[in-house]
Structures are given as C-alpha cells and as structure tokens.
Design an enzyme around this catalytic site. Structure first.
Site, PDB file in Angstrom:
ATOM      1  N   ASP A   1      -9.667   6.249  -2.610  1.00  0.00           N
ATOM      2  CA  ASP A   1      -8.543   6.750  -3.395  1.00  0.00           C
ATOM      3  C   ASP A   1      -9.106   7.247  -4.719  1.00  0.00           C
ATOM      4  O   ASP A   1     -10.327   7.343  -4.891  1.00  0.00           O
ATOM      5  CB  ASP A   1      -7.472   5.674  -3.587  1.00  0.00           C
ATOM      6  CG  ASP A   1      -7.927   4.522  -4.469  1.00  0.00           C
ATOM      7  OD1 ASP A   1      -9.135   4.453  -4.810  1.00  0.00           O
ATOM      8  OD2 ASP A   1      -7.084   3.686  -4.831  1.00  0.00           O
TER       9      ASP A   1
ATOM     10  N   GLU B   1     -11.093  -4.202  -1.975  1.00  0.00           N
ATOM     11  CA  GLU B   1     -10.095  -4.432  -3.022  1.00  0.00           C
ATOM     12  C   GLU B   1     -10.760  -4.496  -4.387  1.00  0.00           C
ATOM     13  O   GLU B   1     -10.205  -4.044  -5.391  1.00  0.00           O
ATOM     14  CB  GLU B   1      -9.311  -5.710  -2.727  1.00  0.00           C
ATOM     15  CG  GLU B   1      -7.968  -5.741  -3.407  1.00  0.00           C
ATOM     16  CD  GLU B   1      -6.996  -6.713  -2.767  1.00  0.00           C
ATOM     17  OE1 GLU B   1      -5.792  -6.562  -3.000  1.00  0.00           O
ATOM     18  OE2 GLU B   1      -7.447  -7.612  -2.034  1.00  0.00           O
TER      19      GLU B   1
ATOM     20  N   TYR C   1      -6.660   6.639   4.050  1.00  0.00           N
ATOM     21  CA  TYR C   1      -6.832   5.601   3.036  1.00  0.00           C
ATOM     22  C   TYR C   1      -5.972   4.373   3.334  1.00  0.00           C
ATOM     23  O   TYR C   1      -6.461   3.237   3.331  1.00  0.00           O
ATOM     24  CB  TYR C   1      -6.485   6.142   1.640  1.00  0.00           C
ATOM     25  CG  TYR C   1      -6.221   5.024   0.671  1.00  0.00           C
ATOM     26  CD1 TYR C   1      -7.278   4.302   0.119  1.00  0.00           C
ATOM     27  CD2 TYR C   1      -4.923   4.624   0.364  1.00  0.00           C
ATOM     28  CE1 TYR C   1      -7.045   3.239  -0.732  1.00  0.00           C
ATOM     29  CE2 TYR C   1      -4.683   3.567  -0.483  1.00  0.00           C
ATOM     30  CZ  TYR C   1      -5.750   2.876  -1.026  1.00  0.00           C
ATOM     31  OH  TYR C   1      -5.512   1.808  -1.853  1.00  0.00           O
TER      32      TYR C   1
ATOM     33  N   GLU D   1       0.822  -1.208   0.000  1.00  0.00           N
ATOM     34  CA  GLU D   1       0.000   0.000   0.000  1.00  0.00           C
ATOM     35  C   GLU D   1       0.856   1.258   0.000  1.00  0.00           C
ATOM     36  O   GLU D   1       0.497   2.266  -0.613  1.00  0.00           O
ATOM     37  CB  GLU D   1      -0.954   0.002   1.192  1.00  0.00           C
ATOM     38  CG  GLU D   1      -2.056  -1.048   1.120  1.00  0.00           C
ATOM     39  CD  GLU D   1      -2.956  -0.889  -0.093  1.00  0.00           C
ATOM     40  OE1 GLU D   1      -3.071   0.245  -0.619  1.00  0.00           O
ATOM     41  OE2 GLU D   1      -3.539  -1.890  -0.534  1.00  0.00           O
TER      42      GLU D   1
END
Length: 376
Positions: free
Chosen positions: A153, A198, A135, A52
């Site tokens: 995002d 995801e 985030y 990430e």
C-alpha cells in the site's frame, strides 16, 4: 570568502539480508504496536475483512469508532450478509467512498453463499470477493491466516523505496512490479508473516511518514540500512505525482419542513456519487451555483419561501462541492411532487452523505454566516 559547500552524503549502507530486515521490523512492531480494536489474539478473519475494507484510503483515527459500531451491529459475517444494504450504508456514514460499504456487504454474501461462511485463507480465493484486490487479499491472508502473502500500500511503498533509495513514483508500472517483488521476498524471509506485514504498514504510518512531514528516522528499526537517509533524500523519495484538479460542483439544497417536524427527503439515482443514498432535495451544477429561483422550480416551491440558511464546502477525492442550504416550511400534508416526508427521528437510520447530514442538521448556522455567491 569561500562559497558554502553542500555536505558530503554519508556512505551508502551495506545491504542487509531480507531475513534481517524482516526480523527487525517484526521486533519493532512487537514492542510498539498500537492497541487497535481489530488487533485481537487470535485474529478474527471477519474482523480483518471489515477493518481492511474500512482502512482503504482512510486514516486509522477515522475508522476506529465506525469499525466498533459496525461490528457491534453486525457481529458475524452471517449477520452482515443478512443485513439490508441501507443499514450497512447508514453505519458507514462519515467514512466516504461508499462503494467500499457496498462491496463489503456483497463480499459477506459471497462468503456465506460460496464459502459456507468461512473467510478464505488464500489470496486467489480472497480476490474473488467483491472489492477485494491484491493488497486487501494479501493483508487478510497474512495477518488473519499467517500466510506468506505480500502486501503493498502507500505506506509499504514509501518504506521500501526509501530503504533502497529508489527515486520513483509508486504508481509507475515498473515501480509497482518491483515493489511487489520486494514485498514478496521480504515476507517469505519473515519468521512471522503476519507480524512483519503489519509492522511494515505501521512503520510507514507512524515513522516513515510522507513529505512534507519529516520522517522520524531516529526511531526507525531500519535506519542503518536506509539509502534515502544516508543520502539525505528522505523528503525526495518517493517521487510525487501531480494530482488532477478537483471539479467544482455547486449544490443548492432545499430543507423543507412540515409543521409536524417531518422533513422532505429523496433518494439519489442508482449510479454516480452517493448512489441510492438519501438527501434533502438538491440541485447540482458544475458551471455556477443554482439560483434560488432554479431551486424553487426544481422542488415545486415558491421562491419567496426559500431562505438561505448556510453555506459550506465539502472536499471529495475528485470534487470540490459548494453547498447553499435553503430552508422553507410546507403548510400542506399532501404528497409532495418530489421526494417524501419522513420524521427527523427516522433520518439517522438512512444512508446519507456527511454534507447532507450537515445540511439537515437543525444546528446549521443561520443566515448571518452566509456571504454572497450568486444572484437569485
């Protein structure tokens, strides 16, 4: 002859329940997820933190090789915490945004010292780590730990704004508040928060792509619920914001080599762009390109010995950097007035920006490729 009429927009779709939207995104992701190296079963929270952090403002294709190399070098959070910052930055070369590497290293040390080497599973604790914002905390908490934490995002924002037909810029404060509210409602309605979050990111990355490329609406699991699609406004939503122009920086680089092959390098200052990273001695200006004579004075070398070897451009987020690369040979083994000599074989282990590695590369094109830029 009658004038052409604009096609009548399709009727707006009925609003689906959040549970239905979340279920279809999750099912689509189960079928189509890319086999990325950090998508293991079960997920490793440390690997999620590394991935990430690397993925912030960087495309997946650029991250994969760097991620694999960094995990091989620092396989655990303890190994990363114990590493020298220079080694971490050297592994990061080519990804840019080097502050992310420093933050990742600092976060690993905090995890070891404050959390006994365990990656926190709640958003509040995760946000105490250097470089971990809302985030990233939500992504790790949901994807690695299965917590119903929202994420927003650029990809997620684009999907949500198009689905609801909101003609707004994602960066606007009211829009940001709305996006986080919708993301929270959806993840709370999902049976599997990790798979849904995801999947929502993947949907924006692969299907609901940004303009000017047309999104692949036919492959979208939410196509029948999308207001932007129903009103033919996929390329208008979200509203774009004009980026401020890049500042031009002119860089003159002196690649000075001793007869034994050692190269002169120096460390950049502790603040600013590429802080504390290594480079060939470089003179920078924002008004014009430094002249050969100016570079010679800066590196304490005769101007006649500096030969222009290459010229190239490097685009950073806020800067357009124009490099003039000069080569010279040093005939002395005395300590240089600026920087230090290192064997070429040692440079790979030093943190160095991509354009500086290019400047020092012996395969740099010769003077025939150079066009005039300034006198000197």
């Amino acid at each position: 002859m009658p004038s052409a009429q604009r096609p009548t927009p399709k009727s707006r779709p009925r609003r689906a329940t959040d549970a239905s939207l979340a279920a279809r995104v999750s099912e689509w992701f189960t079928r189509t997820a890319r086999p990325l190296p950090w998508r293991t079963t079960p997920r490793d929270p440390y690997h999620s933190l590394v991935a990430e952090t690397m993925l912030q403002q960087t495309q997946v294709s650029r991250v994969i090789d760097k991620y694999t190399a960094l995990i091989d070098r620092f396989p655990t959070v303890h190994a990363l915490a114990a590493a020298d910052e220079h080694d971490v930055l050297a592994m990061w070369t080519g990804l840019g945004y080097y502050r992310r590497a420093r933050n990742l290293h600092a976060a690993a040390r905090t995890i070891v010292s404050a959390f006994n080497g365990r990656i926190p599973d709640d958003v509040e604790s995760l946000r105490t780590l250097p470089g971990v914002g809302r985030y990233t905390a939500g992504a790790i908490a949901s994807i690695a730990h299965g917590m119903p934490a929202p994420i927003v995002d650029g990809n997620v924002a684009r999907v949500l704004l198009r689905i609801h037909g909101r003609d707004a810029a994602p960066s606007d404060k009211p829009t940001q508040a709305w996006l986080w509210e919708r993301a929270e409602a959806l993840v709370n309605a999902a049976a599997d928060p990790a798979r849904f979050n995801e999947g929502l990111m993947e949907l924006g990355a692969l299907i609901c792509t940004p303009a000017p490329s047309a999104p692949d609406c036919g492959a979208c699991p939410l196509r029948r619920d999308c207001v932007a699609r129903a009103t033919s406004r996929q390329l208008e939503i979200p509203r774009t914001t004009r980026r401020s122009g890049r500042t031009t920086v002119y860089c003159a680089v002196a690649v000075i080599q001793r007869p034994d092959g050692a190269l002169l390098i120096e460390q950049r200052p502790g603040t600013g762009m590429w802080a504390r990273m290594w480079q060939a001695p470089t003179l920078e200006r924002t008004d014009r390109a430094p002249t050969r004579a100016e570079l010679a004075r800066a590196v304490h070398a005769p101007a006649a010995g500096l030969t222009l070897r290459a010229r190239f451009e490097f685009l950073a987020t806020h800067r357009r950097m124009l490099f003039d690369v000069y080569h010279a040979t040093s005939r002395t083994h005395a300590a240089p007035a600026r920087g230090e000599f290192r064997p070429r074989s040692a440079l790979a282990r030093l943190p160095m920006s991509s354009p500086q590695r290019r400047a020092l590369d012996p395969r740099t094109p010769g003077p025939a490729t150079c066009s005039p830029r300034s006198p000197g």
